[in-house]
Design an enzyme around this catalytic site. Sequence first.
Site, mmCIF file in Angstrom:
data_model
loop_
_atom_site.group_PDB
_atom_site.id
_atom_site.type_symbol
_atom_site.label_atom_id
_atom_site.label_comp_id
_atom_site.label_asym_id
_atom_site.label_seq_id
_atom_site.Cartn_x
_atom_site.Cartn_y
_atom_site.Cartn_z
ATOM 1 N N GLY A 1 7.775 15.218 14.703
ATOM 2 C CA GLY A 1 6.953 15.101 15.916
ATOM 3 C C GLY A 1 5.896 14.024 15.798
ATOM 4 N N CYS A 2 5.364 13.856 14.615
ATOM 5 C CA CYS A 2 4.324 12.857 14.378
ATOM 6 C C CYS A 2 4.890 11.440 14.448
ATOM 7 C CB CYS A 2 3.673 13.088 13.017
ATOM 8 S SG CYS A 2 3.066 14.766 12.788
#
Length: 159
Positions: free
Chosen positions: A46-47
């Site tokens: 997600g990052c």
Amino acid sequence: MAPKVGDPLPDATLFEGDPETKVSIKQLFGNKKGVLFAVPGAFTPGCTKTHLPSFLNDYDKLKAGGVEVIACVAVNDPFVTNAWGEAAGGTGKVRFLADPFLEFTKALGVVLEAEKMLGTNRSKRYSAVIEGGKFKSFNLEADGMGTTCSLAPNLISQL
């Protein structure tokens, strides 16, 4: 407890690039207008695929809104945080700051209990506008890990 609008930015020593390059977060932002965001971990899906790219994609819009500094905090060692920034093409746009001892993360009250999943506690995902050394906004993901309210497009209206 996470910061509220008007709270001062706490000071902490973070690391940029290597363990020898210490950065005072309070001095970095000073009286400038800036954007601060944190990720649970460098190189995590997600990052890497959503959160950081939102800030790189909207870099020009943030700068046009008067942002003088953009900083990302990750609870990783400074070598990993630096390599992630380079791999993502963010060097020169975003300051990649490591918080390996959770000093800043604890000061903000945003520790993500992730020891079982990631091997250590991390930072909850958030974004904030800092102006004059105070929080103008603070966007904390409800579950600490999602990628909704903490993305760069949401900050543009908060500048």
